[in-house]
Design a protein around this motif. Structure first.
Motif, mmCIF file in Angstrom:
data_model
loop_
_atom_site.group_PDB
_atom_site.id
_atom_site.type_symbol
_atom_site.label_atom_id
_atom_site.label_comp_id
_atom_site.label_asym_id
_atom_site.label_seq_id
_atom_site.Cartn_x
_atom_site.Cartn_y
_atom_site.Cartn_z
ATOM 1 N N SER A 4 -6.785 -1.256 -0.183
ATOM 2 C CA SER A 4 -7.356 -1.336 1.172
ATOM 3 C C SER A 4 -6.434 -0.676 2.181
ATOM 4 C CB SER A 4 -7.614 -2.791 1.561
ATOM 5 O OG SER A 4 -8.675 -3.341 0.795
ATOM 6 N N TYR A 22 -15.008 -6.009 -0.493
ATOM 7 C CA TYR A 22 -14.210 -5.826 0.724
ATOM 8 C C TYR A 22 -14.600 -4.623 1.580
ATOM 9 C CZ TYR A 22 -11.217 -9.277 -1.501
ATOM 10 O OH TYR A 22 -10.750 -10.416 -2.095
ATOM 11 N N HIS A 23 -15.315 -3.671 1.021
ATOM 12 C CA HIS A 23 -15.641 -2.460 1.780
ATOM 13 C C HIS A 23 -17.082 -2.044 1.523
ATOM 14 C CE1 HIS A 23 -11.413 -2.022 2.884
ATOM 15 N NE2 HIS A 23 -11.125 -2.303 1.620
ATOM 16 N N CYS A 25 -6.581 -5.065 -4.666
ATOM 17 C CA CYS A 25 -7.556 -4.851 -3.598
ATOM 18 C C CYS A 25 -6.853 -4.707 -2.248
ATOM 19 C CB CYS A 25 -8.568 -5.995 -3.551
ATOM 20 S SG CYS A 25 -9.872 -5.914 -4.803
ATOM 21 N N ARG A 26 -5.836 -5.534 -2.015
ATOM 22 C CA ARG A 26 -5.098 -5.431 -0.759
ATOM 23 C C ARG A 26 -4.341 -4.116 -0.661
ATOM 24 N NH1 ARG A 26 -4.336 -10.993 -2.004
ATOM 25 N NH2 ARG A 26 -2.280 -10.643 -2.936
ATOM 26 N N ILE A 51 -7.230 2.938 2.194
ATOM 27 C CA ILE A 51 -8.477 3.170 2.919
ATOM 28 C C ILE A 51 -8.238 3.158 4.418
ATOM 29 C CG2 ILE A 51 -10.755 2.175 3.432
ATOM 30 C CD1 ILE A 51 -10.764 1.183 0.488
ATOM 31 N N GLU A 52 -7.441 2.199 4.880
ATOM 32 C CA GLU A 52 -7.149 2.110 6.309
ATOM 33 C C GLU A 52 -6.374 3.328 6.802
ATOM 34 O OE1 GLU A 52 -8.534 0.011 8.399
ATOM 35 O OE2 GLU A 52 -9.582 -0.690 6.590
ATOM 36 N N ALA A 59 0.823 -1.203 0.000
ATOM 37 C CA ALA A 59 0.000 0.000 0.000
ATOM 38 C C ALA A 59 0.856 1.251 0.000
ATOM 39 C CB ALA A 59 -0.929 -0.020 1.218
ATOM 40 N N LYS A 83 -15.438 4.696 7.398
ATOM 41 C CA LYS A 83 -15.667 4.213 6.024
ATOM 42 C C LYS A 83 -17.025 4.642 5.464
ATOM 43 C CE LYS A 83 -14.308 -0.196 6.156
ATOM 44 N NZ LYS A 83 -13.986 -1.510 5.537
ATOM 45 N N LEU A 89 -13.258 -3.611 -5.355
ATOM 46 C CA LEU A 89 -12.781 -3.198 -4.038
ATOM 47 C C LEU A 89 -13.931 -2.963 -3.065
ATOM 48 C CD1 LEU A 89 -10.292 -2.288 -2.322
ATOM 49 C CD2 LEU A 89 -10.656 0.009 -3.265
ATOM 50 N N ALA A 90 -14.925 -2.214 -3.507
ATOM 51 C CA ALA A 90 -16.008 -1.845 -2.599
ATOM 52 C C ALA A 90 -17.003 -2.980 -2.378
ATOM 53 C CB ALA A 90 -16.727 -0.610 -3.148
ATOM 54 N N GLU A 112 -6.862 -9.270 -6.908
ATOM 55 C CA GLU A 112 -6.757 -9.472 -5.462
ATOM 56 C C GLU A 112 -5.587 -8.690 -4.877
ATOM 57 O OE1 GLU A 112 -8.934 -11.204 -3.470
ATOM 58 O OE2 GLU A 112 -10.041 -11.135 -5.339
#
Length: 232
Positions: free
Chosen positions: A100, A135-136, A96-97, A103-104, A4, A113, A131-132, A93
């Motif tokens: 994420s 996972y979110h 997405c990690r 986002i964190e 990230a 969120k 992504l959304a 995938e």
């Protein structure tokens, strides 16, 4: 996997106290700064808000199969540009990690969120849906501009299996945007709706695979409706 912290990002800061965040993902071959400049050129100003931080991440440079393996800034690989082929899930995938993680970072900065929106143009819109939706699902909304998913996308499978609330989708497409791409986008919206997602679909006449001022103005209004000013 791209970590990230390795994702570069371009940020348009809010003019007041931040109470919300928007992630705007670029299309294939572009960058975060490139998308921001394109938006600014179309609107004649930044997409900015008094209380919302707008974040334009840049996808990592990776070999891209549709370009015969030439490196490109893409969120994921594709076997080919077709709605009928399988998705390249390994690269999806991985990204997405990585996203994420961004986002964190916003969560750690104090933004819940449910005060975030994730969206994008073209490939960026497809990435935002993965992504959304997967996972979110607790974010405020998703937008997809000139975007489509593969017809057997895992996104549809997850939505049908989970049967739990997911963010509302705001989807726009130029018509005729290389008519086939428009049809793919319209079909994607129908399949998402059939999978239980609340969606809207806006068609913009005489718009090719590009952004337009009316489209971005509608997007800005939709964002403000989803993320109204808080107690700043």
């Amino acid at each position: 996997m791209a970590a990230a912290h390795s994702l570069h990002r371009c940020v348009v800061s809010q003019s007041g106290k931040q109470t919300a965040s928007v992630f705007f993902l670029h299309g294939s071959g572009d960058t975060g700064p490139g998308l921001r400049e394109w938006v600014r050129d179309v609107l004649k100003q930044d997409l900015d808000f008094p209380h919302i931080r707008v974040i334009y991440p840049t996808a990592p440079l990776r070999p891209y199969t549709p370009m015969r393996g030439a490196p490109s800034n893409v969120w994921f690989d594709r076997h080919k540009i077709s709605k009928d082929c399988p998705e390249h899930l390994e690269s999806i995938e991985s990204m997405c990690r990585s996203l994420s993680g961004l986002i964190e970072e916003e969560v750690k900065a104090g933004i819940p969120k449910e005060r975030m929106i994730i969206g994008g143009f073209s490939m960026g819109g497809a990435m935002a849906l993965h992504l959304a939706c997967r996972y979110h699902a607790d974010i405020a909304g998703i937008f997809a501009l000139s975007s489509f998913l593969n017809k057997d996308s895992v996104v549809y499978q997850v939505l049908k299996k989970n049967q739990s609330p997911v963010p509302e989708l705001f989807q726009c497409h130029g018509k005729p945007d290389q008519l086939v791409l428009y049809q793919w986008g319209e079909e994607t919206n129908g399949l998402l709706k059939a999978s239980g997602m609340k969606t809207s679909f806006q068609a913009f006449p005489n718009l090719q695979h590009e952004l337009s001022r009316p489209e971005l103005e509608q997007l800005k209004s939709w964002i403000l409706n989803k993320l109204p000013p808080g107690n700043e």
